[in-house]
Each structure stands twice: as C-alpha cells, then as structure tokens.
Enzyme design. Structure first.
Site, PDB file in Angstrom:
ATOM      1  N   GLU A 119       0.754  -1.036   0.061  1.00 58.56           N
ATOM      2  CA  GLU A 119      -0.014  -0.068   0.054  1.00 58.56           C
ATOM      3  C   GLU A 119       0.845   1.215   0.005  1.00 58.56           C
ATOM      4  O   GLU A 119       0.855   2.234   0.986  1.00 58.56           O
ATOM      5  CB  GLU A 119      -0.937   0.020   1.215  1.00 58.56           C
ATOM      6  CG  GLU A 119      -2.158   0.931   0.982  1.00 58.56           C
ATOM      7  CD  GLU A 119      -3.065   0.846   2.190  1.00 58.56           C
ATOM      8  OE1 GLU A 119      -2.618   1.203   3.328  1.00 58.56           O
ATOM      9  OE2 GLU A 119      -4.345   1.005   2.060  1.00 58.56           O
ATOM     10  N   HIS A 219     -11.804   7.200  14.715  1.00 56.51           N
ATOM     11  CA  HIS A 219     -10.687   7.127  15.665  1.00 56.51           C
ATOM     12  C   HIS A 219      -9.623   7.631  15.113  1.00 56.51           C
ATOM     13  O   HIS A 219      -8.469   7.677  15.917  1.00 56.51           O
ATOM     14  CB  HIS A 219     -10.395   5.501  15.814  1.00 56.51           C
ATOM     15  CG  HIS A 219      -9.758   4.989  14.697  1.00 56.51           C
ATOM     16  ND1 HIS A 219     -10.392   4.633  13.590  1.00 56.51           N
ATOM     17  CD2 HIS A 219      -8.437   4.878  14.098  1.00 56.51           C
ATOM     18  CE1 HIS A 219      -9.374   4.325  12.568  1.00 56.51           C
ATOM     19  NE2 HIS A 219      -8.216   4.239  13.007  1.00 56.51           N
TER      20      HIS A 219
HETATM   21  N1  UDP Z   1     -12.928  -2.728  11.203  1.00 58.07           N
HETATM   22  C1  UDP Z   1     -13.060  -3.901  11.961  1.00 58.07           C
HETATM   23  N2  UDP Z   1     -14.021  -3.480  13.132  1.00 58.07           N
HETATM   24  C2  UDP Z   1     -14.520  -2.440  13.604  1.00 58.07           C
HETATM   25  C3  UDP Z   1     -14.062  -1.078  12.647  1.00 58.07           C
HETATM   26  C4  UDP Z   1     -13.234  -1.578  11.425  1.00 58.07           C
HETATM   27  O1  UDP Z   1     -12.847  -4.946  11.797  1.00 58.07           O
HETATM   28  O2  UDP Z   1     -15.181  -2.207  14.449  1.00 58.07           O
HETATM   29  C5  UDP Z   1     -11.972  -3.141   9.938  1.00 58.07           C
HETATM   30  C6  UDP Z   1     -12.419  -2.505   8.496  1.00 58.07           C
HETATM   31  O3  UDP Z   1     -13.214  -3.517   7.890  1.00 58.07           O
HETATM   32  C7  UDP Z   1     -11.373  -2.270   8.008  1.00 58.07           C
HETATM   33  C8  UDP Z   1     -10.173  -1.780   8.819  1.00 58.07           C
HETATM   34  O4  UDP Z   1     -10.858  -2.480  10.353  1.00 58.07           O
HETATM   35  O5  UDP Z   1     -10.807  -3.211   7.077  1.00 58.07           O
HETATM   36  C9  UDP Z   1     -10.087  -0.453   9.131  1.00 58.07           C
HETATM   37  O6  UDP Z   1      -9.320  -0.258  10.268  1.00 58.07           O
HETATM   38  P1  UDP Z   1      -9.117   1.142  10.943  1.00 58.07           P
HETATM   39  O7  UDP Z   1     -10.315   1.940  10.675  1.00 58.07           O
HETATM   40  O8  UDP Z   1      -8.789   0.772  12.397  1.00 58.07           O
HETATM   41  O9  UDP Z   1      -7.855   1.787  10.347  1.00 58.07           O
HETATM   42  P2  UDP Z   1      -7.826   2.608   8.929  1.00 58.07           P
HETATM   43  O10 UDP Z   1      -8.170   1.933   7.629  1.00 58.07           O
HETATM   44  O11 UDP Z   1      -8.247   3.988   9.191  1.00 58.07           O
HETATM   45  O12 UDP Z   1      -5.946   2.521   9.010  1.00 58.07           O
END
Ligand code: UDP
Length: 380
Positions: A119, A219
C-alpha cells in the site's frame, strides 16, 4: 527459497497483510514466511488472524500504557532491529503508514535488509494530515526497494518523488483489502458468524422498508477533541430527528475516542454504541448498511466494493479514487455539512429502487498474487 518477514500490529495491517501471508504460505517451496507481531492492537488482531487461519511466529509486545510517539518509535526501532537481526530475512514487508511500520523500515535499513512496502504511494500532501501517518509513509517510501502501489494514482505519486534507491521498483497491485473483503464476505454469506447487534439491525430493517442502517466508525488522531465532539453532536441531532434510522457505532478503545463518544451518544435511543467488532462481524455489518460515516481509510476502500455510500469525516483523503465513483464523499466534521450529507444520503437511499452498484477503484481481489509474483521477479 526466499525468506520473507512480515511485521504487523494494528487491525488494518493484519487485514491487508492476511491475503499476502496466505498467498506466500501457499508456496512453501518458494517462500519461508515469518509473521512478527508488534503487539499494538493485540486483541483486535488475534481474531483477524484466526479468521484467516494464520499463526504468528514472533510477538514483540511494544505497547506501554500512554506511551508517546517518540518512546514507541525508539522502542520499535530497537526491538525490530534485534528481531530482524536474528531472523536475517531476504525481505521485510511493512504495510501502510503506522509508526511501527516506519520504525521497522528504518531497522531493516540499518541491517541492509530489503523492504517491500504494501500500500505504497498514498498521499494527502499535507504533513499534518493524517498525523503522523503522512510522514511515516513518505519515510518508508525513501527506504523501500519494492513499492506495491494499490492504484495507478499512488504509483504516479511515487514516481513524482525522487526515489533514493536507483533500482527500486513500483508495481501496481490493487489493494489487498479487497482480496480480504471478497474472501471474507463470500465466506460469511454462506456461514455467518453470530452477532447480537447484527440480529437487532436485521430485525429493524425487516420491520419497515423505509428503515435505514447507518454504520459509524471514527478514531483518527486528527479528529480527537473538538472535531469528534462536533461529529457526535451532529449524529445525536440526526438520530433524534429520524427515528426510522438506526445508527451503530463500534467504538475504538482509545480513551480519547471512547470517553467522548460514551458521554455524548451513550443515551440516544437509536444510536447503538458497541465494542469494536471483530473483522468478520464488521464485514457483516458493512454488508447490511445503507450509509457509512467514517474517518477510516480501510472502510473507504471496502465500502464501494459492496455498493455502499460512504461519508468521510475528514478534510482530506489519500484515497481520491473512491470519490470518483460517487459513492464516497468527503464531508469533514463541521456540523452543517455533515448533517446535510447524512440526511441527503438517507433520502436518496429511501427513494432509490435498488442499492447502488458496487465499484472497484481499489482492486479486483487479486492484489496478493501480484505481490507474490513481483517478489519472485529479479530482485532489485
Ligand atoms: N474494522 C473492524 N472492526 C471495526 C471497525 C473496522 O474490523 O469495528 C475493519 C474494517 O473492515 C477495515 C479496518 O478495520 O478493514 C479499518 O481499520 P481502521 O479503521 O482501524 O484503520 P484505517 O483503515 O483508518 O487505517
């Protein structure tokens, strides 16, 4: 045989690295694979690895209560330097833009171990947004020998920057988050996992055709404090004004998030606050939702692939491809704009005869296979 070490600690790292770990482990004669856990979100990561039948090999618990970014960084560099020094892999794979991924790239650089960056090339071009991730990922790009760019736009962003490694390669792979999503949703539609929240939402939606389900996540560090308070205030107003909408917010454990959300939304009847969902449960909720309000990067990528409308509570996004599909909208945290965006998404959803068509701006589900192929190509 190539020895590949993969380092992960947060939920998105686990989700996005899982398809690659599976693809590498499917070729045991070509690859030896070592999975190293940084321990950042240990309880969120374990169920993801279990869902994909992945066992980690090494766990270095880097987390300490309330530690600063500086102390996390220094501990991570020291510990990862020790572990990688013992393992001596041919490649270290890091994902995305966490502080541990950045520290791991630095430790690998000191040890002269090649880094592959999953990524790669996401950019907002604003040093403070997201903070500190924009700098973390730029830093990793300076060190990586193999850049797995999820889209053509992220590959272009990398090419625009001077790459200090002359033989570094950029490969457009698609995002492995879509590999994980398609694998996961297909499995869950035939074998759902039990979840009382999902049953409650399914019953609510079955009761009236106009009932709508809004899934909320939030978050991001840059939303801590007043922005998050404004988002919560707006959600409370929306919920009070529309009893035919049910909001569900799996609340991130970070005290900066949990305290505010509990205090401001804890007593609104049609807002359900719940603990963070395990990945399979979350995928089931995504599948049921009509509108998603989120500051998450991963969710912006997943939701269009299921044809969902996503309102992003941030001022910038490093994922502009989703905006072009019309399913993703950048709405920020200001109450007037957020309120109008959620309202109009709900109106549109109630008027529409059928759900929006899925869009795949982030990949076709075969990203991990492309990563594996590029590892086997002549090493840079
Ligand atoms: N996700 C999860 N449970 C939750 C919220 C999000 O498993 O309660 C998953 C979601 O499917 C996605 C990932 O966590 O693939 C996103 O992670 P997060 O929002 O923590 O981080 P970011 O993508 O913003 O770096």
């Amino acid at each position: 045989m190539l020895h590949v070490a993969l380092v992960l600690g947060t939920r998105p790292e686990a989700i996005k690295l899982a398809p690659l770990i599976l693809a590498l482990r499917a070729e045991p004669r070509r690859f030896r694979t070592t999975v190293v856990l940084s321990g950042q979100h240990a309880d969120l990561v374990a169920p993801i690895l279990a869902f994909f039948d992945i066992r980690a090999d090494i766990d270095i618990n880097l987390m300490q209560p309330n530690q600063s970014l500086a102390s996390l960084t220094s501990r991570a560099v020291t510990e990862l330097h020790r572990v990688l020094g013992e393992l001596e892999p041919d490649w270290v794979v890091v994902q995305g833009d966490t502080t541990t991924a950045m520290a791991c790239a630095l430790a690998a650089f000191y040890l002269k171990i090649k880094v592959a960056h999953l990524e790669a090339g996401l950019r907002t071009n604003r040093i403070d947004s997201p903070f500190p991730e924009e700098i973390n990922r730029r830093f990793i790009s300076q060190i990586a020998a193999l850049h797995w760019a999820p889209t053509a736009a992220s590959a272009r962003a990398l090419r625009r920057e001077a790459m200090p490694l002359p033989h570094a390669r950029i490969v457009v792979t698609g995002n492995t988050v879509i590999d994980a999503l398609l694998l996961g949703v297909a499995r869950l539609r035939t074998a759902p996992v039990p979840d009382a929240d999902r049953d409650r939402i399914a019953a609510f939606l079955a009761a009236d055709q106009r009932h709508r389900f809004v899934l909320v996540t939030g978050h991001r560090r840059e939303n801590f404090g007043e922005p998050l308070r404004q988002i919560c205030r707006t959600l409370a107003r929306l919920a009070a004004a529309d009893q035919r909408a049910l909001f569900l917010y799996p609340v991130h454990p970070n005290p900066n998030v949990r305290t505010t959300v509990d205090e401001m939304l804890g007593r609104v009847p049609n807002i359900v606050l719940t603990a963070p969902k395990n990945y399979p449960e979350f995928l089931q909720l995504l599948d049921l939702s009509h509108v998603i309000v989120t500051d998450s990067g991963g969710v912006q990528e997943e939701a269009p692939a299921l044809g969902k409308v996503v309102l992003v509570t941030r001022d910038t996004t490093e994922r502009p491809e989703g905006l072009k599909t019309g399913l993703v909208k950048l709405v920020g945290h200001q109450p007037t704009r957020l309120l109008a965006a959620v309202r109009s998404a709900l109106v549109a959803s109630r008027r529409a005869r059928r759900a929006p068509k899925p869009a795949f701006p982030y990949g076709d589900g075969a990203a991990a296979a492309r990563c594996v192929k590029s590892l086997l190509a002549k090493s840079p």
